[in-house]
Design a protein around this motif. Structure first.
Motif, PDB file in Angstrom:
ATOM      1  N   LEU A   1      -0.266   5.577  -6.652  1.00 12.13           N
ATOM      2  CA  LEU A   1      -1.246   4.497  -6.551  1.00 12.13           C
ATOM      3  C   LEU A   1      -0.885   3.555  -5.411  1.00 12.13           C
ATOM      4  CD1 LEU A   1      -2.050   3.638 -10.278  1.00 12.13           C
ATOM      5  CD2 LEU A   1      -3.475   4.844  -8.605  1.00 12.13           C
ATOM      6  N   ILE A   2       0.414   3.216  -5.355  1.00 11.87           N
ATOM      7  CA  ILE A   2       0.888   2.335  -4.272  1.00 11.87           C
ATOM      8  C   ILE A   2       0.618   2.985  -2.925  1.00 11.87           C
ATOM      9  CG2 ILE A   2       2.983   1.376  -3.208  1.00 11.87           C
ATOM     10  CD1 ILE A   2       2.431  -0.153  -5.610  1.00 11.87           C
ATOM     11  N   LEU A   3       0.929   4.286  -2.884  1.00  6.96           N
ATOM     12  CA  LEU A   3       0.734   5.043  -1.655  1.00  6.96           C
ATOM     13  C   LEU A   3      -0.707   4.915  -1.169  1.00  6.96           C
ATOM     14  CD1 LEU A   3       2.179   7.251   0.186  1.00  6.96           C
ATOM     15  CD2 LEU A   3       0.939   8.913  -1.178  1.00  6.96           C
ATOM     16  N   VAL A   4      -1.645   5.099  -2.089  1.00  3.83           N
ATOM     17  CA  VAL A   4      -3.063   5.037  -1.728  1.00  3.83           C
ATOM     18  C   VAL A   4      -3.432   3.608  -1.315  1.00  3.83           C
ATOM     19  CG1 VAL A   4      -5.408   5.318  -2.607  1.00  3.83           C
ATOM     20  CG2 VAL A   4      -3.630   6.951  -3.239  1.00  3.83           C
ATOM     21  N   LEU A   5      -2.933   2.651  -2.102  1.00  5.56           N
ATOM     22  CA  LEU A   5      -3.246   1.241  -1.875  1.00  5.56           C
ATOM     23  C   LEU A   5      -2.911   0.800  -0.446  1.00  5.56           C
ATOM     24  CD1 LEU A   5      -4.385  -0.679  -3.945  1.00  5.56           C
ATOM     25  CD2 LEU A   5      -2.074  -1.518  -4.398  1.00  5.56           C
ATOM     26  N   ALA A   6      -1.810   1.398   0.074  1.00  2.54           N
ATOM     27  CA  ALA A   6      -1.329   0.982   1.387  1.00  2.54           C
ATOM     28  C   ALA A   6      -2.321   1.282   2.496  1.00  2.54           C
ATOM     29  CB  ALA A   6       0.011   1.659   1.683  1.00  2.54           C
ATOM     30  N   PHE A   7      -3.269   2.164   2.205  1.00  6.66           N
ATOM     31  CA  PHE A   7      -4.210   2.549   3.258  1.00  6.66           C
ATOM     32  C   PHE A   7      -5.569   1.852   3.117  1.00  6.66           C
ATOM     33  CE2 PHE A   7      -1.103   5.948   3.122  1.00  6.66           C
ATOM     34  CZ  PHE A   7      -0.762   6.034   4.467  1.00  6.66           C
ATOM     35  N   PHE A   8      -5.657   0.881   2.211  1.00  3.41           N
ATOM     36  CA  PHE A   8      -6.897   0.105   2.091  1.00  3.41           C
ATOM     37  C   PHE A   8      -6.725  -1.247   2.769  1.00  3.41           C
ATOM     38  CE2 PHE A   8      -7.654   2.771  -1.849  1.00  3.41           C
ATOM     39  CZ  PHE A   8      -8.623   3.544  -1.232  1.00  3.41           C
ATOM     40  N   ARG A   9      -7.872  -1.914   2.969  1.00  2.00           N
ATOM     41  CA  ARG A   9      -7.877  -3.201   3.634  1.00  2.00           C
ATOM     42  C   ARG A   9      -7.780  -4.310   2.600  1.00  2.00           C
ATOM     43  NH1 ARG A   9      -9.558  -3.493   8.887  1.00  2.00           N
ATOM     44  NH2 ARG A   9     -10.757  -1.582   8.826  1.00  2.00           N
ATOM     45  N   ARG A  10      -7.224  -5.417   3.007  1.00  2.00           N
ATOM     46  CA  ARG A  10      -7.126  -6.562   2.115  1.00  2.00           C
ATOM     47  C   ARG A  10      -8.458  -7.311   2.129  1.00  2.00           C
ATOM     48  NH1 ARG A  10      -4.366 -12.294   3.376  1.00  2.00           N
ATOM     49  NH2 ARG A  10      -4.572 -13.153   1.284  1.00  2.00           N
ATOM     50  N   GLY A  11      -8.916  -7.689   0.958  1.00  2.00           N
ATOM     51  CA  GLY A  11     -10.144  -8.485   0.893  1.00  2.00           C
ATOM     52  C   GLY A  11      -9.899  -9.870   1.463  1.00  2.00           C
ATOM     53  N   ILE A  12     -10.962 -10.547   1.896  1.00  3.83           N
ATOM     54  CA  ILE A  12     -10.813 -11.865   2.523  1.00  3.83           C
ATOM     55  C   ILE A  12     -10.207 -12.871   1.556  1.00  3.83           C
ATOM     56  CG2 ILE A  12     -11.998 -13.746   3.706  1.00  3.83           C
ATOM     57  CD1 ILE A  12     -14.189 -11.543   4.366  1.00  3.83           C
ATOM     58  N   TYR A  13     -10.629 -12.831   0.300  1.00  8.01           N
ATOM     59  CA  TYR A  13     -10.072 -13.757  -0.689  1.00  8.01           C
ATOM     60  C   TYR A  13      -9.100 -13.024  -1.602  1.00  8.01           C
ATOM     61  CZ  TYR A  13     -14.105 -16.241   1.008  1.00  8.01           C
ATOM     62  OH  TYR A  13     -15.010 -16.824   1.831  1.00  8.01           O
ATOM     63  N   GLY A  14      -8.219 -12.216  -1.041  1.00 10.64           N
ATOM     64  CA  GLY A  14      -7.355 -11.388  -1.866  1.00 10.64           C
ATOM     65  C   GLY A  14      -8.147 -10.196  -2.346  1.00 10.64           C
ATOM     66  N   GLY A  15      -7.599  -9.482  -3.305  1.00 12.51           N
ATOM     67  CA  GLY A  15      -8.299  -8.305  -3.779  1.00 12.51           C
ATOM     68  C   GLY A  15      -8.256  -7.201  -2.731  1.00 12.51           C
ATOM     69  N   ILE A  16      -8.983  -6.136  -3.015  1.00 11.74           N
ATOM     70  CA  ILE A  16      -8.865  -4.964  -2.151  1.00 11.74           C
ATOM     71  C   ILE A  16     -10.238  -4.511  -1.696  1.00 11.74           C
ATOM     72  CG2 ILE A  16      -8.157  -2.546  -2.086  1.00 11.74           C
ATOM     73  CD1 ILE A  16      -6.213  -3.642  -4.508  1.00 11.74           C
ATOM     74  N   GLU A  17     -10.329  -4.198  -0.422  1.00 12.94           N
ATOM     75  CA  GLU A  17     -11.562  -3.696   0.152  1.00 12.94           C
ATOM     76  C   GLU A  17     -11.355  -2.211   0.408  1.00 12.94           C
ATOM     77  OE1 GLU A  17     -13.450  -4.676   4.251  1.00 12.94           O
ATOM     78  OE2 GLU A  17     -13.396  -6.512   3.043  1.00 12.94           O
ATOM     79  N   TYR A  18     -12.231  -1.377  -0.163  1.00 14.69           N
ATOM     80  CA  TYR A  18     -11.935   0.050  -0.123  1.00 14.69           C
ATOM     81  C   TYR A  18     -12.406   0.735   1.159  1.00 14.69           C
ATOM     82  CZ  TYR A  18     -10.366  -0.557  -4.864  1.00 14.69           C
ATOM     83  OH  TYR A  18      -9.680  -0.968  -5.951  1.00 14.69           O
ATOM     84  N   THR A  19     -11.805   0.324   2.275  1.00 15.33           N
ATOM     85  CA  THR A  19     -12.051   1.046   3.522  1.00 15.33           C
ATOM     86  C   THR A  19     -10.708   1.451   4.109  1.00 15.33           C
ATOM     87  OG1 THR A  19     -12.139  -1.114   4.585  1.00 15.33           O
ATOM     88  CG2 THR A  19     -14.242   0.000   4.219  1.00 15.33           C
ATOM     89  N   TRP A  20     -10.666   2.687   4.651  1.00 20.07           N
ATOM     90  CA  TRP A  20      -9.393   3.234   5.140  1.00 20.07           C
ATOM     91  C   TRP A  20      -8.904   2.490   6.376  1.00 20.07           C
ATOM     92  CZ3 TRP A  20      -7.029   6.258   1.907  1.00 20.07           C
ATOM     93  CH2 TRP A  20      -7.774   7.009   1.012  1.00 20.07           C
ATOM     94  N   THR A  21      -7.581   2.291   6.437  1.00 22.20           N
ATOM     95  CA  THR A  21      -7.002   1.663   7.621  1.00 22.20           C
ATOM     96  C   THR A  21      -5.509   1.975   7.704  1.00 22.20           C
ATOM     97  OG1 THR A  21      -6.526  -0.411   8.698  1.00 22.20           O
ATOM     98  CG2 THR A  21      -6.580  -0.462   6.308  1.00 22.20           C
ATOM     99  N   PHE A  22      -4.982   1.960   8.929  1.00 17.27           N
ATOM    100  CA  PHE A  22      -3.539   2.142   9.105  1.00 17.27           C
ATOM    101  C   PHE A  22      -2.877   0.817   9.464  1.00 17.27           C
ATOM    102  CE2 PHE A  22      -4.766   6.576   9.544  1.00 17.27           C
ATOM    103  CZ  PHE A  22      -3.787   7.183   8.782  1.00 17.27           C
ATOM    104  N   GLU A  23      -3.677  -0.268   9.431  1.00 16.27           N
ATOM    105  CA  GLU A  23      -3.172  -1.563   9.864  1.00 16.27           C
ATOM    106  C   GLU A  23      -1.942  -2.014   9.095  1.00 16.27           C
ATOM    107  OE1 GLU A  23      -6.293  -4.418   9.696  1.00 16.27           O
ATOM    108  OE2 GLU A  23      -7.409  -3.372  11.283  1.00 16.27           O
ATOM    109  N   ASN A  24      -1.955  -1.785   7.767  1.00 11.39           N
ATOM    110  CA  ASN A  24      -0.842  -2.257   6.938  1.00 11.39           C
ATOM    111  C   ASN A  24       0.469  -1.614   7.341  1.00 11.39           C
ATOM    112  OD1 ASN A  24      -2.542  -3.878   5.245  1.00 11.39           O
ATOM    113  ND2 ASN A  24      -3.291  -1.941   4.397  1.00 11.39           N
TER     114      ASN A  24
END
Ligand code: ATP
Ligand code: MG
Lengths: 291, 350
Positions: free
Chosen positions: A33-56
């Motif tokens: 789960l953590i592994l997957v989480l690392a590839f999502f974007r952070r929501g503006i007010y916290g939380g998680i935005e489900y779009t793929w990214t390598f930024e993290n």
């Protein structure tokens, strides 16, 4: 010796099942789960935005954070190295005692484990404080000069980590040392080796797996530790554990916290594999059929 | 005997209340193949470990070529020990194991390499030089352990049950191999064994140990043909024992017949002894016995007859060659007469 595992009997597998299920459900799944989480974007007010990214992942290697990573690795490495030297010496001394005294000595070596981690760490605050026991002791001996504050320094963190994890190293080094047949060392003496040469060329190489295990253990537990740096480092500096802690609990940036954790896990897995290789080498390799 | 090569002088070893080695004195010659023979727990390993330097002497001295070595640590003694467990270094290859002792002597690299190659040739394990000990068979390990000790060309090589872990066929091959190596290298060997046959085959001289002390020292022939004690007679080979009483007319057996004996040991003889191969069929010797065949044991090389007689509680054993057995075809229950001469008869005290 390994006939039990190599036999075609499947019952041992059955005995392993509960442990495997436990590990899978409570270790492997959360890690994935953590592994997957690392590839999502952070929501503006916290939380998680489900779009793929390598930024993290990229951010982990940003000098600002990477430097914390390296610092943590340095502290963990130093702690592990010190613990290995002290622990090996202690294990060696215990293994050299008459057999019937060894269990008691081992019991004393691991005794601190029976008390709470926090209590043990707070005890060091008392010891290292500006008016703590160590300073008082120095004064009592007659030392008049200026004493550097020992609490809330890097050294304090290293001391705390070494102290807490030393019993692991004693146990992991004691195991191969106590299994060593005295005749192997005697053979070295017989062939002309001095006591020191015998230690350096026979005893030490044969017990390196214990040291490797102890080192990896202390390193892994230290690099992710956030309690000791917080208490004994006094928030003077952050270790990677504190950073992860902050991402999840205060900054509310779960994807970045996940990315940090992932890199940490990757480092640990690499170390564990290295340790397995060391153990394999020292055991003399696998048995091959006669050719 | 001041010119002895290795002199063991009244050596003692006690572990707490256990007297493991009890006043052993022994002179060993240069280039001798010497065997220490004794039952389990008789102190053989302890004596060897004292010679190698792993046990302090509780008393006595060990003198090699005129100088005491009793106070030297093991690494300073020109003596090597081949351990009962082989004690090979598991993290080193065969070649590294063998080179280790030479490296300790600080020999030049080139010489080490050539001497290791040479001895690998001798023990015929050149093709396994890069293997680790775990990847060797028992016989191969044994040869590596031997090579590792031998390559240092010690003055004395101590071997603790060197062939103990091998099967019977390999053992007899290696017995001859050990003898050949000892001859080739010209090194004094002291071999511990509890296999009497092995000692007879290999050794120039044998010492029989019992309860930490030496019972008898001599050549294999001495020990076999002229045992000085009942224990030695019983321990080496097969021996028939017949209870006797010493009287005016000589040694009287249970059936009243007088047993003539040339080899009388001690006083108050109470038991006569004769080896199975000295018994011949028929009434052709100075001593005679009659009995019934109650068992036959075929050994290939020979046939052992178990004969129940009135002379002793246990059956008398007689040896027939395969050739004789073919002619006579002894059967169970058959009445038989055996005889033997006085020169082959031993008498021991109770
Ligand atoms: N370290 C020790 N501590 C106490 N007793 C010992 C020790 N080593 C040997 N002994 C005792 O000394 C006696 C002789 O032992 P030793 O090992 O020399 O016998 P051995 O002739 O080699 O027997 P084996 O044929 O079984 O190898 C035994 O009674 C043994 O129990
Ligand atoms: Mg022994």
């Amino acid at each position: 010796m390994n006939g039990f595992l190599m036999s075609t009997d499947r019952r041992p597998m059955l005995l392993m099942t509960p442990a495997l299920l436990w590990l899978f459900g409570l270790m492997v799944v959360p890690c994935l789960l953590i592994l997957v989480l690392a590839f999502f974007r952070r929501g503006i007010y916290g939380g998680i935005e489900y779009t793929w990214t390598f930024e993290n992942i990229a951010l982990v290697f940003d000098p600002l954070y990477f430097q914390i990573f390296m610092k943590s690795a340095g502290i963990a490495g130093l702690s592990a190295a010190i613990a290995c030297v002290l622990g090996y010496a202690a294990a060696y001394a215990i293994a050299a005692m008459p057999r019937r005294h060894q269990p008691l000595l081992l019991f004393f070596a691991v005794l601190p484990f029976w008390s709470n981690y926090l209590v043990r760490t707070y005890a060091w605050i008392v010891l290292l404080n500006r008016e703590g026991l160590i300073v008082n002791l120095a004064r009592w001996i007659g030392y008049e000069g200026e004493l550097p504050s020992m609490l809330y320094t890097e050294q304090a963190v290293v001391i705390g980590l070494v102290y807490n994890y030393l019993p692991f190293v004693i146990l992991s080094c004691y195991a191969p040392l106590s299994r060593l047949s005295p005749e192997i060392a005697e053979a070295s003496r017989d062939l002309g080796g001095s006591a020191w040469t015998t230690f350096r060329r026979v005893t030490l190489p044969m017990t390196v797996p214990g040291i490797a295990t102890g080192f990896v253990f202390v390193f892994v537990l230290s690099i992710g530790n956030f309690v000791t740096p917080a208490l004994l480092g006094g928030g003077q500096f952050q270790m990677i554990g504190n950073l992860v802690y902050a991402q999840f609990l205060t900054a509310n940036d779960w994807p970045f916290g996940a990315a940090l954790s992932m890199v940490l896990i990757a480092v640990m897995l690499g170390l564990l594999m290295g340790q397995a290789v060391v153990a394999e080498r020292a055991s003399g390799g696998k048995r091959a059929p006669d050719g | 005997m001041s010119d002895a090569f290795l002199s063991i002088k009244d050596v003692n070893k006690t572990f707490g209340s256990v007297h493991a080695v009890d006043g052993v004195s022994l002179d060993i010659h240069e280039n001798e193949f010497f065997a220490l023979l004794g039952a389990s727990g008789s102190g053989k390993t302890t004596l060897l470990r004292m010679l190698a330097g792993f046990e302090d002497l509780s008393g006595g001295d060990v003198v090699l070529e005129g100088a005491s070595i009793a106070a030297l640590p093991p690494n300073r003694r020109p003596v090597n020990l081949m351990f009962q467990s082989y004690a090979l270094f598991p993290h080193m290859t065969v070649a590294q194991n063998i080179a280790y002792g030479l490296e300790m002597d600080r020999l030049p690299r080139a010489e080490i390499t050539s001497r290791v190659a040479e001895i690998l040739e001798v023990i015929q394990l050149g093709h396994l030089a890069k293997r680790k000990p775990d990847q060797l068979s028992g016989g191969q390990k044994q040869r590596v352990a031997l090579a590792r000790a031998l390559v240092k060309r010690p003055k004395v090589l101590l071997l603790d049950e060197p062939l103990g872990a091998l099967d019977k066929k390999l053992r007899s091959e290696m017995q001859l191999e050990l003898k050949r190596l000892q001859h080739e290298f010209g090194i004094t060997f002291i071999v511990v064994t509890h296999d009497q046959e092995e000692a007879l085959v290999m050794a120039d001289r044998i010492a029989i140990m019992r309860d930490g002390g030496l019972l008898q020292v001599g050549t294999p022939q001495d020990i076999y043909e002229a045992p000085e004690t009942r224990f030695a007679a019983d321990f080496i080979g097969v021996m028939n024992f017949l209870p006797v009483t010493a009287g005016d007319q000589g040694f009287v057996a249970r059936d009243g017949s007088v047993i003539l004996a040339d080899r009388v040991n001690g006083t108050g003889g109470a038991i006569a002894a004769v080896r199975p191969e000295r018994l011949v069929l028929g009434d052709r010797g100075q001593n005679t016995l009659r009995g019934t065949v109650t068992n036959t044991a075929y050994h290939g090389l020979d046939l052992l007859l178990h004969i129940t007689t009135r002379l002793s509680d246990t059956p008398v054993i007689a040896r027939m060659t395969a050739e004789m057995a073919d002619h006579l075809r002894p059967e169970m229950g058959q009445e038989i007469t055996l005889s033997w001469s006085a020169k082959d008869t031993h008498i021991f005290p109770a």
